[in-house]
Design an enzyme around this catalytic site. Structure first.
Site, PDB file in Angstrom:
ATOM      1  N   HIS A  43       2.748  -1.535   4.716  1.00  0.00           N
ATOM      2  CA  HIS A  43       2.989  -1.153   3.533  1.00  0.00           C
ATOM      3  C   HIS A  43       4.526  -1.730   2.750  1.00  0.00           C
ATOM      4  O   HIS A  43       5.499  -1.524   3.424  1.00  0.00           O
ATOM      5  CB  HIS A  43       3.431   0.536   3.548  1.00  0.00           C
ATOM      6  CG  HIS A  43       3.499   1.129   2.148  1.00  0.00           C
ATOM      7  ND1 HIS A  43       2.362   1.728   1.607  1.00  0.00           N
ATOM      8  CD2 HIS A  43       4.403   1.254   1.092  1.00  0.00           C
ATOM      9  CE1 HIS A  43       2.319   2.357   0.267  1.00  0.00           C
ATOM     10  NE2 HIS A  43       3.741   1.978   0.234  1.00  0.00           N
ATOM     11  N   ASP A  45       6.513  -2.493  -1.150  1.00  0.00           N
ATOM     12  CA  ASP A  45       6.262  -2.136  -2.742  1.00  0.00           C
ATOM     13  C   ASP A  45       6.943  -3.383  -3.559  1.00  0.00           C
ATOM     14  O   ASP A  45       7.387  -3.088  -4.550  1.00  0.00           O
ATOM     15  CB  ASP A  45       6.806  -1.026  -2.841  1.00  0.00           C
ATOM     16  CG  ASP A  45       6.158   0.314  -2.457  1.00  0.00           C
ATOM     17  OD1 ASP A  45       4.912   0.235  -3.203  1.00  0.00           O
ATOM     18  OD2 ASP A  45       6.565   1.144  -1.657  1.00  0.00           O
ATOM     19  N   HIS A 173      -0.790  10.452  -3.974  1.00  0.00           N
ATOM     20  CA  HIS A 173       0.668   9.944  -3.968  1.00  0.00           C
ATOM     21  C   HIS A 173       1.579  11.323  -4.076  1.00  0.00           C
ATOM     22  O   HIS A 173       1.053  12.327  -3.200  1.00  0.00           O
ATOM     23  CB  HIS A 173       1.073   9.070  -5.184  1.00  0.00           C
ATOM     24  CG  HIS A 173       2.559   8.652  -4.638  1.00  0.00           C
ATOM     25  ND1 HIS A 173       3.634   8.682  -5.692  1.00  0.00           N
ATOM     26  CD2 HIS A 173       3.011   7.590  -3.880  1.00  0.00           C
ATOM     27  CE1 HIS A 173       4.747   8.165  -5.036  1.00  0.00           C
ATOM     28  NE2 HIS A 173       4.190   7.349  -4.188  1.00  0.00           N
ATOM     29  N   HIS A 219       1.197  10.737   2.470  1.00  0.00           N
ATOM     30  CA  HIS A 219       1.553  11.463   1.237  1.00  0.00           C
ATOM     31  C   HIS A 219       0.506  12.627   0.977  1.00  0.00           C
ATOM     32  O   HIS A 219       0.642  13.494   0.283  1.00  0.00           O
ATOM     33  CB  HIS A 219       1.298  10.484   0.074  1.00  0.00           C
ATOM     34  CG  HIS A 219       2.399   9.613  -0.355  1.00  0.00           C
ATOM     35  ND1 HIS A 219       3.643  10.237  -0.888  1.00  0.00           N
ATOM     36  CD2 HIS A 219       2.641   8.295  -0.087  1.00  0.00           C
ATOM     37  CE1 HIS A 219       4.137   9.202  -1.084  1.00  0.00           C
ATOM     38  NE2 HIS A 219       3.874   7.840  -0.784  1.00  0.00           N
ATOM     39  N   ASP A 309       7.383   0.340   4.219  1.00  0.00           N
ATOM     40  CA  ASP A 309       7.975   0.857   3.067  1.00  0.00           C
ATOM     41  C   ASP A 309       9.003   0.223   2.119  1.00  0.00           C
ATOM     42  O   ASP A 309       9.602   0.729   1.259  1.00  0.00           O
ATOM     43  CB  ASP A 309       8.075   2.215   3.033  1.00  0.00           C
ATOM     44  CG  ASP A 309       7.779   2.911   1.539  1.00  0.00           C
ATOM     45  OD1 ASP A 309       7.214   2.279   0.714  1.00  0.00           O
ATOM     46  OD2 ASP A 309       8.336   4.281   1.354  1.00  0.00           O
TER      47      ASP A 309
END
Length: 417
Positions: A43, A45, A173, A219, A309
């Protein structure tokens, strides 16, 4: 006599190699492992940072050295990243409005970013593809969609995302979808929309299994995670979550869920966000290693991975400030007496196993199962932006959203073909 001499020479060579390896620093051993086993991060972003900062205008930045983010090409190379799931994320504010269009825009910028740097990135959509790209010296680049609101409760949209290269969907989410609850339900921040997964939510999971798309439970609420584990015929992932026992944030995974995950053959890819590591504003590399230790102990070494993340939060843990720092984390695990076998599983072998199994399940399901025709009840998705039987006059305020979405889908499919 000659055979004995050769055997003695072989023994001496092996002993020499063992001594040489023992003399290497933990950091050197980490780098050696990472050069031979792909680090697959679940992951990142960076695409969202591109949207926020430059409205996806790739000509406005130099991704080789762009230092306002935790990710750039120099840092990826220094961190020995072998494969990356780039995330197409849009805010929950877009739910029931223009979430599909905005998700398509994020898929588009990921694809353009990969194409812009062909010497560094190469697209991958299969487990074997990741291995092949890694062997070529490039960074295998995959796409995950973060947030089930991005499919707008449409299995047709889910299937089109798969055609565009999406290989995981995070079921929620921070908002509930009409068919699944987010972890904010467990924190009593929002009311549950139902129990775990609705009937349509189960259809979403089943269709993802049929497609070969990974089911991502980061999430989601505990009940939704447990329901998905019951329904899924393939191993699931938590693409960016940590251990609840060490930091009691409901974005993390509780021990009984970890044990059930092990029975499913799935994986938790540990998040580096300090608030999910220490439950404070700051955290350390050592505390991230604690979470990896805990998940390895409770679920087993086959069920832990890395889902940093990065660029989805502000400051990273001390010692893990950006994507260049992965070798330091691996060195810390070696100091803690992780075997090289367990380190290799963490780096990438675990997620490759999960991915391959999902592909195998898909292959079997497609022999008997056709694309699902399941639709969600209209009363679950009522909105001023929603039409009835495609009539634009039913939703005049959202006509432009619908037209733009259709245009983006057509353009992306042309590029893909």
């Amino acid at each position: 006599m000659a055979l004995e001499c050769w055997n003695m020479l072989l023994i001496l060579l092996i002993l020499g190699f063992v001594r040489h390896t023992a003399m290497l620093s933990f950091r050197q051993r980490a780098e050696l492992l990472m050069k031979n086993t792909s680090l697959i991060d679940g992951h990142n972003d960076l695409p969202w940072q591109l949207m926020k900062r430059v409205r996806n205008d790739l000509s406005a930045v130099d991704l080789n050295t762009w230092n306002v983010t935790q990710t750039n090409l120099q840092k990826l190379r220094a961190g020995l990243v072998g494969a990356q799931f780039w995330v197409a994320y849009v805010s929950c504010a877009a739910q029931n409005k223009d979430a599909v269009r905005r998700t398509l825009e994020q898929i588009d910028v990921i694809k353009r970013m990969i194409e812009m740097f062909p010497e560094d990135f190469h697209p991958a959509t299969t487990a074997d593809g990741i291995v092949q790209v890694f062997r070529s010296g490039k960074i295998a680049s995959l796409i995950g969609v973060e947030g089930g609101h991005g499919i707008d409760s449409s299995l047709a949209t889910l299937r089109m995302f798969y055609e565009l290269g999406v290989r995981y969907l995070t079921l929620t989410h921070v908002c509930n979808t009409p068919w699944a609850n987010s972890s904010r339900v467990d924190s009593d921040l929002v009311k549950p929309g139902g129990q775990g997964l609705s009937h349509f939510g189960k259809e979403v999971v089943k269709e993802m299994n049929r497609l070969g798309m990974l089911v991502d439970l980061s999430h989601v609420s505990k009940d939704t995670a447990l329901a998905a584990l019951d329904v899924s015929a393939a191993p699931v992932i938590f693409s960016h979550s940590s251990a609840f026992t060490l930091c009691k944030n409901y974005r993390n995974v509780q021990d009984h869920v970890l044990r059930k995950l092990a029975n499913n053959s799935g994986i938790v890819m540990v998040n580096f966000y300090p608030k999910f590591i220490s439950c404070e504003e700051t955290a350390t590399l050592s505390e991230v290693a604690d979470h990896l230790d805990h998940i390895r102990r409770v679920a087993g070494p086959d069920h832990v991975g890395i889902g940093s993340d990065f660029d989805g939060f502000g400051s990273g843990p001390v010692g893990l400030e950006d994507v260049s720092k992965y070798p330091d984390l691996i060195a810390e695990l070696l100091k803690r007496n992780w075997t090289e076998s367990h380190v290799k599983k963490l780096l990438g072998l675990n997620i490759l196993r999960v991915f391959k199994k999902a592909e195998e399940v898909s292959k079997q399901l497609q022999k008997t199962n056709k694309p699902s025709n399941a639709v969600i009840s209209q009363d679950k998705v009522q909105s001023t932006c929603r039409t009835f039987l495609g009539s634009l006059s039913a939703a005049p305020l959202c006509t432009s959203h619908i037209i733009n979405t259709v245009m983006i889908i057509v353009s992306l499919l042309i590029i893909t073909l």
